[in-house]
Structure formats: C-alpha cells, structure tokens
Design an enzyme around this catalytic site. Structure first.
Site, mmCIF file in Angstrom:
data_model
loop_
_atom_site.group_PDB
_atom_site.id
_atom_site.type_symbol
_atom_site.label_atom_id
_atom_site.label_comp_id
_atom_site.label_asym_id
_atom_site.label_seq_id
_atom_site.Cartn_x
_atom_site.Cartn_y
_atom_site.Cartn_z
ATOM 1 C CD GLU A 4 -16.725 23.841 -3.039
ATOM 2 O OE1 GLU A 4 -17.425 23.956 -2.020
ATOM 3 O OE2 GLU A 4 -17.018 23.083 -3.983
ATOM 4 C CB THR A 5 -12.392 28.434 -7.818
ATOM 5 O OG1 THR A 5 -13.611 28.954 -8.341
ATOM 6 C CG2 THR A 5 -11.301 28.569 -8.867
#
Length: 253
Positions: free
Chosen positions: A3-4
């Site tokens: 994830e960012t």
C-alpha cells in the site's frame, strides 16, 4: 500487499491518512498505519506526542506511541467497531480457490465476513499442515464471494509455528487490489481478535491480548498483538506492532 499511505492535514483529527493499493483506495490499512506513524515519529514530525487521533475512511481512530529503553517504538492502533456478516457461498469452491479441499475447513467454526475497518472473509482451517499447500486463485474470488465480491480471504488456524503464539494466518488479496498475498495484515489480525471473542471463546476473560503470526510461508516472520476488551458491552479492538526503516525515495510531482 503493498500500500501507499498519504499523511494529510485534518480538521477532525491530528492527521488524516489515505491508503491506496495498485488497484484502488482502501478505507484502512493496519501495517501502512504503523509505517506512517513510525516514519512521522522518527522524523520528528509528531513532536513529543504519545497519543493522537487519525482520520481514515473507517472513522477517527486513536493511536498510542510507546518508546522503549532500547529505542524501539511500539504503536498501538485502535480499530473500528467489529462487524460480521454470514458467508452463504460454496464451501467446496471456496476451499478450491485457495488450493485446498473442503476437508481442510474447520467443521465447527463458522466462515464469516469480518471487519474492523475493512472487510475480509475469515476462513477457519483445521490445522497448520494445510497452510504450505495453499495456492490462491484470486481471479475466482469474486464469483465465490457473492455477498462481498471485493473482500479479501483470510484463512487462519488455532495452531501456530511459534508455541507462544495464539493463531497463524495467511492473507490473500482481492483481485481488484492488484496484489496477491499480504505478509502481515493488521486489520485482518484485529478482526481475528473479535472473531475469537465472538465465535471461539465467548467466556474468555477480557481484556485479553492474542498474538497472531503471519508471513512464514513467504519467508517472513510477522507478529501482531491483538488487544480485545469490552467498552459499554461492545468489543473494542486494537493492535500493537512496530516498523523498520528500509529506504527513502524522492518522488517529484
């Protein structure tokens, strides 16, 4: 899963965090929250705060930071209120979608969708021996998960590699996320704590802390400490973990 996380200003909490997989935005992500808070703390951007609130799409949640003498930082993250929904699909097709037969599924524990911020399907497995055999067929997930086609799959069992650990798990991502398997999953570990109190040991004395291991099949050794307690008759779930600094990159927009 990769994830960012984006840390933003908030007019409702100390900060706002938004989470994105390669495929879509997520309401909440446990390990991305830990990483974000760890990065902000070690960069001096949280000053001397040991408690703060974060605004997420799953609601406003509380964060507590504790620094140990050795310099290690541990972060405790509150989860959203637990929710559960029945799974009414084919147990046989579900087992096949992770490379097993229906015989591997625990006969006495229910398969349910659970959420403490994001929905996943909790699949109780008889024992640890089945976990090395799992091969997710992610493309098949949406057709099997008729009630929640975008949910992820979280098989788990009450046997663990480490005898000091309470549960073992793997986590297979929704095909819409653009990833296949998560090494360690904070949100799903949190809802496992709620599942334990709801379906495994209703008489358990609370508060109680459970330790979940994950990632061993991928050559990693993840640990999440899940705290289960009751507030005003409702389950309250939080998790504790830490993070490590790997590297920095600069992005020019």
């Amino acid at each position: 899963m990769i994830e960012t996380a984006f840390a933003l200003k908030s007019d409702k909490a100390d900060l706002r965090i938004r989470y994105f997989t390669p495929g879509h935005e997520m309401n909440l992500c446990g390990h991305a929250t830990m990483a974000t808070i760890y990065a902000l703390k070690t960069k001096g951007l949280l000053e001397d705060k040991s408690k703060l609130t974060i605004e997420t799409e799953a609601g406003i949640l509380t964060i507590e930071i504790k620094e140990q003498k050795a310099g290690r930082i541990y972060i405790t993250m509150q989860h959203a209120t637990p929710q559960f929904e029945a799974f009414n699909g084919s147990r046989s097709k579900l087992a096949q979608s992770i490379g097993l037969t229906e015989e591997a599924i625990h006969p006495e524990l229910p398969i349910v969708y659970g959420s403490t911020g994001i929905w996943t399907l909790l699949i109780p497995i008889k024992n640890l021996s089945y976990f090395d055999k799992m091969t997710p067929q992610s493309v098949d997930f949406p057709a099997i998960l008729e009630e929640m086609p975008k949910a992820s799959l979280h098989p788990f069992c009450l046997e663990a590699i480490d005898r000091n650990v309470d549960m073992h798990a793997r986590h297979f991502s929704s095909p819409y996320s653009g990833t296949i398997e998560d090494i360690t999953t904070g949100t799903a570990s949190g809802v496992m704590g709620a599942y334990f109190a709801n379906y495994i040991d209703r008489e358990a004395q609370l508060p109680k802390t459970l330790t979940v291991e994950q990632g061993q099949e991928l050559g990693k050794d993840g640990r999440v400490h899940v705290h289960v307690k009751k507030d005003a008759g409702k389950l309250n779930i939080s998790i504790t973990g830490t993070a490590v600094h790997l590297r920095e990159i600069q992005v020019h927009i």
